[in-house]
Design a protein around this motif. Sequence first.
Motif, PDB file in Angstrom:
ATOM      1  N   LEU A  29       0.826  -1.210   0.000  1.00 50.05           N
ATOM      2  CA  LEU A  29       0.000   0.000   0.000  1.00 50.05           C
ATOM      3  C   LEU A  29       0.859   1.258   0.000  1.00 50.05           C
ATOM      4  N   LEU A  30       1.938   1.248   0.795  1.00 53.42           N
ATOM      5  CA  LEU A  30       2.818   2.410   0.861  1.00 53.42           C
ATOM      6  C   LEU A  30       3.521   2.654  -0.462  1.00 53.42           C
ATOM      7  N   SER A  31       4.077   1.612  -1.050  1.00 57.20           N
ATOM      8  CA  SER A  31       4.824   1.772  -2.302  1.00 57.20           C
ATOM      9  C   SER A  31       3.908   2.185  -3.447  1.00 57.20           C
ATOM     10  N   VAL A  32       2.714   1.604  -3.520  1.00 61.96           N
ATOM     11  CA  VAL A  32       1.767   1.987  -4.578  1.00 61.96           C
ATOM     12  C   VAL A  32       1.300   3.425  -4.385  1.00 61.96           C
ATOM     13  N   SER A  33       1.068   3.830  -3.137  1.00 60.39           N
ATOM     14  CA  SER A  33       0.676   5.217  -2.864  1.00 60.39           C
ATOM     15  C   SER A  33       1.775   6.184  -3.278  1.00 60.39           C
ATOM     16  N   ILE A  34       3.024   5.846  -2.944  1.00 57.85           N
ATOM     17  CA  ILE A  34       4.161   6.689  -3.333  1.00 57.85           C
ATOM     18  C   ILE A  34       4.268   6.766  -4.848  1.00 57.85           C
ATOM     19  N   LEU A  35       4.082   5.631  -5.509  1.00 59.50           N
ATOM     20  CA  LEU A  35       4.140   5.600  -6.973  1.00 59.50           C
ATOM     21  C   LEU A  35       3.092   6.513  -7.588  1.00 59.50           C
ATOM     22  N   LEU A  36       1.858   6.424  -7.111  1.00 61.60           N
ATOM     23  CA  LEU A  36       0.775   7.237  -7.666  1.00 61.60           C
ATOM     24  C   LEU A  36       0.996   8.724  -7.387  1.00 61.60           C
ATOM     25  N   ILE A  44       9.201  18.057  -9.665  1.00 60.53           N
ATOM     26  CA  ILE A  44      10.582  17.595  -9.544  1.00 60.53           C
ATOM     27  C   ILE A  44      11.038  17.541  -8.093  1.00 60.53           C
ATOM     28  N   TYR A  45      10.521  18.428  -7.257  1.00 59.11           N
ATOM     29  CA  TYR A  45      10.893  18.431  -5.841  1.00 59.11           C
ATOM     30  C   TYR A  45      10.261  17.255  -5.105  1.00 59.11           C
ATOM     31  N   VAL A  46       9.033  16.938  -5.458  1.00 59.81           N
ATOM     32  CA  VAL A  46       8.368  15.766  -4.876  1.00 59.81           C
ATOM     33  C   VAL A  46       9.099  14.496  -5.272  1.00 59.81           C
ATOM     34  N   SER A  47       9.466  14.394  -6.558  1.00 57.43           N
ATOM     35  CA  SER A  47      10.185  13.214  -7.033  1.00 57.43           C
ATOM     36  C   SER A  47      11.532  13.075  -6.334  1.00 57.43           C
ATOM     37  N   ALA A  48      12.246  14.199  -6.154  1.00 52.32           N
ATOM     38  CA  ALA A  48      13.540  14.156  -5.470  1.00 52.32           C
ATOM     39  C   ALA A  48      13.377  13.725  -4.016  1.00 52.32           C
ATOM     40  N   ALA A  49      12.323  14.216  -3.347  1.00 54.18           N
ATOM     41  CA  ALA A  49      12.065  13.830  -1.958  1.00 54.18           C
ATOM     42  C   ALA A  49      11.753  12.344  -1.856  1.00 54.18           C
ATOM     43  N   LEU A  52      15.024  10.337  -2.256  1.00 55.85           N
ATOM     44  CA  LEU A  52      15.815  10.381  -1.023  1.00 55.85           C
ATOM     45  C   LEU A  52      15.167   9.557   0.086  1.00 55.85           C
ATOM     46  N   GLY A  53      13.850   9.711   0.256  1.00 55.83           N
ATOM     47  CA  GLY A  53      13.157   9.006   1.332  1.00 55.83           C
ATOM     48  C   GLY A  53      13.158   7.502   1.142  1.00 55.83           C
ATOM     49  N   MET A  54      12.806   7.044  -0.058  1.00 59.06           N
ATOM     50  CA  MET A  54      12.785   5.601  -0.326  1.00 59.06           C
ATOM     51  C   MET A  54      14.194   5.018  -0.363  1.00 59.06           C
ATOM     52  N   GLY A  55      15.153   5.817  -0.853  1.00 61.39           N
ATOM     53  CA  GLY A  55      16.545   5.351  -0.840  1.00 61.39           C
ATOM     54  C   GLY A  55      17.052   5.182   0.579  1.00 61.39           C
ATOM     55  N   TYR A  56      16.719   6.131   1.446  1.00 61.84           N
ATOM     56  CA  TYR A  56      17.119   6.017   2.850  1.00 61.84           C
ATOM     57  C   TYR A  56      16.490   4.796   3.501  1.00 61.84           C
ATOM     58  N   GLY A 131      10.361   3.926  -5.268  1.00 62.99           N
ATOM     59  CA  GLY A 131       9.252   3.442  -4.458  1.00 62.99           C
ATOM     60  C   GLY A 131       9.020   1.953  -4.642  1.00 62.99           C
ATOM     61  N   MET A 132       9.114   1.474  -5.878  1.00 69.99           N
ATOM     62  CA  MET A 132       8.929   0.050  -6.132  1.00 69.99           C
ATOM     63  C   MET A 132      10.136  -0.770  -5.671  1.00 69.99           C
ATOM     64  N   TYR A 133      11.338  -0.183  -5.744  1.00 68.68           N
ATOM     65  CA  TYR A 133      12.529  -0.887  -5.265  1.00 68.68           C
ATOM     66  C   TYR A 133      12.447  -1.127  -3.759  1.00 68.68           C
ATOM     67  N   MET A 134      11.858  -0.165  -3.047  1.00 69.43           N
ATOM     68  CA  MET A 134      11.687  -0.363  -1.615  1.00 69.43           C
ATOM     69  C   MET A 134      10.869  -1.623  -1.343  1.00 69.43           C
ATOM     70  N   LEU A 135       9.852  -1.842  -2.163  1.00 73.26           N
ATOM     71  CA  LEU A 135       8.993  -3.018  -1.996  1.00 73.26           C
ATOM     72  C   LEU A 135       9.719  -4.296  -2.395  1.00 73.26           C
ATOM     73  N   THR A 136      10.325  -4.309  -3.567  1.00 72.43           N
ATOM     74  CA  THR A 136      10.918  -5.544  -4.083  1.00 72.43           C
ATOM     75  C   THR A 136      12.169  -5.963  -3.314  1.00 72.43           C
ATOM     76  N   LEU A 137      12.927  -4.987  -2.768  1.00 75.84           N
ATOM     77  CA  LEU A 137      14.148  -5.332  -2.046  1.00 75.84           C
ATOM     78  C   LEU A 137      13.899  -5.630  -0.571  1.00 75.84           C
ATOM     79  N   SER A 138      12.654  -5.593  -0.153  1.00 78.45           N
ATOM     80  CA  SER A 138      12.348  -5.873   1.248  1.00 78.45           C
ATOM     81  C   SER A 138      11.210  -6.883   1.423  1.00 78.45           C
TER      82      SER A 138
END
Length: 268
Positions: A29-36, A44-49, A52-56, A131-138
Amino acid sequence: MRKHPRGYSIDYYAYLSPLRMWNASFKVLLSVSILLICIIADNIYVSAAIILGMGYLTVRKGNVHFQDYLALLRVPLAFIILGSLPIGVSISKHATGDYFMNFHYFYFYVTSESILTAVRVIVKAFGAISGMYMLTLSTPVNDIIMVLCKSHVPKLITELMSMIYRYIFILMDVQYRIRNSAESRLGYRDFKTACFTFGNSMSSLLIISLKKAGMYYDAMEARCYEGEMHFLKEDKPVETRQILMGALFIIIIILIKLFTEMEEGIVV
């Protein structure tokens, strides 16, 4: 945690990730919400955030080494850049644009607006991918399939997903062994030999894959397969802290979009 001996395996990171113990439905749910949000916001600022957030979350909390994470991002990077080139670069019969290259019969040119548009597309694509990498790598694939089953996705689709996903790694292992065998026999010492070796390797891979498919089906029948696959369901509770963190992150990126739009309106 460093590189897996046989290359990068999604399952390798997913099963070792501390985030694996999080509720799978919450992560989906979190990753799909982030994707949408990333796609709809087109900011561009939202995408950068989000990057950073999903990478962290993936690197710091998921214990994926930063270099391995960057290496995994290189896979979609080529497709994103190739897809963005037609947006940033145009062709004309006349010299135009802010920057151009003369090829006698035609010109390649770019403008500041086209470069900015291409950068926006690249950053937005990376935001969605992170956002999807956060899901697939965890999250192991079995947990994702369990969520799909709860969502009443047809069993045929989930079973095909599971079998195709598992078979991909079987073929990767076979290809790895074939390539190592060919390299030990100097099968890639020059271009001509490499082409010949590649052709033989692909034919061998086809034959072995057909044999592996038969063995895979025999193994399923030995485990009482009767046309329907059953998946282990492991319920993991959702912690309040996780819900608060997810909600706070979504609120932050929504506020970023609102503030940036307000500033752009003031500047205009």
